[in-house]
Design a protein around this motif. Structure first.
Motif, short mmCIF file in Angstrom:
data_model
loop_
_atom_site.label_atom_id
_atom_site.label_comp_id
_atom_site.label_asym_id
_atom_site.label_seq_id
_atom_site.Cartn_x
_atom_site.Cartn_y
_atom_site.Cartn_z
N ASN A 181 -6.68 61.75 42.02
CA ASN A 181 -5.40 61.22 41.65
C ASN A 181 -4.74 62.28 40.76
N PRO A 182 -3.81 62.77 41.07
CA PRO A 182 -2.94 64.05 40.45
C PRO A 182 -2.61 63.73 39.03
N VAL A 183 -1.87 62.20 38.95
CA VAL A 183 -1.45 61.91 38.18
C VAL A 183 -2.54 61.65 36.73
N LEU A 184 -3.75 61.15 36.97
CA LEU A 184 -4.69 60.98 36.07
C LEU A 184 -5.20 62.64 35.56
N ARG A 185 -5.44 63.29 36.56
CA ARG A 185 -5.57 64.65 36.33
C ARG A 185 -4.66 65.41 35.37
N ALA A 186 -3.47 65.11 35.47
CA ALA A 186 -2.47 65.69 34.61
C ALA A 186 -2.55 65.07 33.37
N VAL A 187 -2.56 63.84 33.36
CA VAL A 187 -2.85 63.18 32.00
C VAL A 187 -3.79 63.77 31.20
N ALA A 188 -4.94 63.80 31.85
CA ALA A 188 -6.26 64.27 31.08
C ALA A 188 -6.39 65.89 30.69
N THR A 189 -5.61 66.58 31.48
CA THR A 189 -5.54 67.99 31.21
C THR A 189 -4.47 68.02 29.85
N GLY A 190 -3.35 67.23 30.13
CA GLY A 190 -2.46 67.41 28.90
C GLY A 190 -3.21 66.99 27.61
N TYR A 191 -4.03 65.92 27.81
CA TYR A 191 -4.52 65.33 26.54
C TYR A 191 -5.81 66.41 25.78
N VAL A 192 -6.33 66.87 26.60
CA VAL A 192 -7.31 67.98 26.07
C VAL A 192 -6.55 68.97 25.66
N GLY A 193 -5.63 69.58 26.29
CA GLY A 193 -4.86 70.69 25.82
C GLY A 193 -4.02 70.27 24.57
N PHE A 194 -3.60 69.35 24.20
CA PHE A 194 -2.96 68.93 22.94
C PHE A 194 -3.86 68.94 21.79
N PHE A 195 -5.09 68.15 22.00
CA PHE A 195 -5.92 67.82 20.83
C PHE A 195 -6.71 69.07 20.70
N ARG A 196 -7.07 69.96 21.68
CA ARG A 196 -7.78 71.06 21.41
C ARG A 196 -6.79 72.16 20.70
N GLY A 197 -5.66 71.91 21.09
CA GLY A 197 -4.59 73.02 20.60
C GLY A 197 -3.96 73.00 19.31
N THR A 198 -4.26 71.87 18.41
CA THR A 198 -3.52 71.69 17.33
C THR A 198 -4.94 71.50 16.12
N PRO A 199 -4.80 72.10 15.11
CA PRO A 199 -5.85 72.09 14.05
C PRO A 199 -6.24 70.33 13.75
N LEU A 200 -7.60 70.17 13.53
CA LEU A 200 -7.80 68.79 13.19
C LEU A 200 -7.36 68.38 11.85
N LEU A 201 -7.25 69.55 10.99
CA LEU A 201 -6.57 68.88 9.66
C LEU A 201 -5.32 68.54 9.91
#
Lengths: 300, 255
Positions: free
Chosen positions: A93-113
């Motif tokens: 499902n391309p929608v689910l794939r895009a959501v998951a990719t966006g999520y991972v990108g966002f939370f890995r891309g900003t500092p935890l602090l």
């Protein structure tokens, strides 16, 4: 079984090669490490009495416990979310794939602090939390954000969501490591894709997932110290609070460091057990123990 | 359509991208019959086998197993894809044995066999175990029930894989080069099990390079090359007295 059993009279009995430099390097290193430890130990600037006083202090121990609880809860939520995101990323499902990719990108891309502080400030963006049907007067739940999202809840959310992003990639790698023939065999037996995932793919993926997840667990334990900034009284926050009063900064760092080391060491033990459990059927060592178990049971 | 037809394949076409692997395969297998598919590698025989239980989706033609259209539903001139659950149900009635066994490595031989009957058909665990032990005995591996696949030889793994497929009580068994990954001395045990299965009346489609087995057990032999059926008939006709030049060339290279 040992070499002795097969020793024969014509075996070579050679004089072993000497390794003098091994001894030299060992002596030098022991001397260096020893003098460093001694310099710390004998330093007039480190007060041993304070370390002794706070090492098993009730406040410190309960803060360490809170650290463990935060770690376990955040790790649990993070892992469950990680499996969901990993499956989404592998979904057709391309929608689910895009959501998951966006999520991972966002939370890995900003500092935890930054994420921790953000969740701590949630009340500024949304002063009130309401659950109901939008654009109607029907509201089932309404509360001030600061009462729902306490520092503790904000901290757990921040750690869990961040962990989910990293662990999702680990879980996905584990799923991809399972041979495609396994899924085909499961399909040919009439298994649904969900059943195949739970019973065939994930148990085998666990073997690959567990070692890096052990790393994540240890990182998580240490990352809980970031919750200091939203005033969660975990181990680091507690020890620095104490040191701000008695000005014994280094002594309390030693206390905190000691407990972090104890906790990471203890939490590494279950990893060993899990690796054995999910290595079932794979490793040679396990086969031996399995053989022994079969022998002990005496029947099939 | 005759009532006793187990597999009825009509002009099956299958492409991978621009590469057409099956160019209109038509063949029939009656209930209780054994069909052996021969042919050089790349001829499309494994792909055809995988189309039968819908592991591959066909691009053209119609494929019926026991009178039921596989993977699709046909209604007033339109053809609809089936839902995954319906496809899984169709697959559960067709056993498949793979070249590389594909046993579940984290489960023992017995656990491999009982997993699908319990999880898919809802058989009680005790019944599934009883049945699995019978099956293990029938493939000569009673003592290996608690062994993991990694502790079994290739031949033993393949016999467990056959038992695992049979545990679902399939009406049709597909074998995809079941002995090609085995050491020569282990081939015989697997073929013995398949021979016994054929005698018991199981409908079987076997992709194989074992000419001796095909000659002895097959009711029909089909020779495929380049995605088409080149020649088919009784083993005597196809293997011992081939008419087509390609069949002759292939047989002279393998015999």
């Amino acid at each position: 079984m040992s070499v002795r059993d097969t020793a024969r009279s014509d075996d070579i009995v050679a004089v072993p090669l000497r390794h003098p430099w091994r001894w030299v390097s060992a002596v030098v290193l022991v001397a260096l490490i020893g003098s460093f430890i001694y310099s710390l130990w004998s330093s007039p600037n480190i007060n041993h009495e304070i370390i002794d006083k706070y090492l098993f202090n009730e406040k410190v121990i309960s803060a360490a416990l809170l650290t463990v609880i935060l770690t376990v809860i955040s790790m649990f939520i993070g892992t469950v979310l990680a499996v969901i995101f990993a499956v989404m990323k592998l979904s057709p499902n391309p929608v689910l794939r895009a959501v998951a990719t966006g999520y991972v990108g966002f939370f890995r891309g900003t500092p935890l602090l930054l994420q921790v502080v953000f969740w701590g400030y949630l009340g500024i963006i949304y002063p009130k939390i309401e659950i109901g049907i939008p654009f109607t007067d029907i509201i089932w739940f309404s509360e001030k954000t600061s009462l729902v999202f306490t520092a503790l809840v904000a901290g757990i959310i921040a750690l869990s969501l961040n962990e989910a992003a990293y662990a999702a990639e680990i879980v996905r790698a584990g799923i991809l490591s399972v041979d495609a023939g396994q899924t085909e065999a499961a399909k040919s037996l009439g298994m649904s894709s969900g059943y195949t995932l739970r019973k065939v793919v994930l148990p085998q993926a666990m073997r690959v997932i567990i070692p890096p997840m052990g790393n994540e667990f240890i990182s998580m334990l240490k990352n809980t110290s970031l919750l200091q900034v939203v005033a969660v009284m975990e181990l680091y926050a507690r020890t620095s609070q104490i040191s701000s009063q008695n000005l014994a900064q280094v002594e309390l760092l030693v206390v905190a460091g000691f407990w972090y080391l104890v906790m990471t060491t203890v939490l590494s033990i279950p990893q060993n057990y899990l690796e054995k459990k999910y290595g079932r059927g794979f490793s040679v060592a396990d086969q031996k123990s399995r053989w022994m178990r079969i022998g002990m049971k005496g029947n099939v | 359509m005759s009532k006793s037809l187990m597999v009825d394949a009509r002009a099956i076409r299958k492409s991978f991208g621009p590469n057409e692997v099956l160019k209109g395969i038509t063949l029939e297998v009656e209930q209780g019959q054994v069909l052996c598919l021969l042919g050089p590698s790349g001829s499309g025989k494994s792909t055809f086998l995988r189309c039968i239980n819908h592991l591959e989706t066909i691009n053209g033609g119609r494929l019926y197993v026991d009178g039921e259209l596989m993977g699709f539903r046909e209604k007033s001139d339109a053809i609809y894809e089936l839902k995954p659950a319906a496809i899984a149900k169709q697959r559960a009635e067709i056993g498949m044995v793979f070249q590389r066994f594909n046993l579940f490595p984290h489960l023992t031989a017995l656990e491999n066999i009982i997993e699908a009957p319990i999880g898919v058909k809802g058989v009680a665990k005790a019944d599934a175990i009883t049945k699995a032990k019978e099956l293990l005995a029938s493939v000569g591996l009673s003592e290996k029930a608690d062994h993991y696949p990694s502790q079994l030889s290739g031949g033993q793994q393949q016999r467990v894989a056959i038992a695992r497929a049979l545990a679902m009580e399939p009406k049709l068994m597909l074998f995809d080069e079941p002995t090609s990954a085995l050491d020569p001395e282990l081939v015989g045990d697997v073929l013995d099990v398949m021979r016994k299965l054929a005698k018991s009346g199981m409908t079987m489609i076997v992709v194989t390079h074992e000419m001796g087995f095909a000659r002895e057990v097959a009711d029909t032999v089909v020779f495929m090359d380049g995605g088409v059926v080149v020649e088919s008939g009784s083993p005597r006709d196809v293997i011992e007295n081939p008419q087509n030049a390609r069949t002759k060339a292939f047989l002279s290279s393998v015999l």
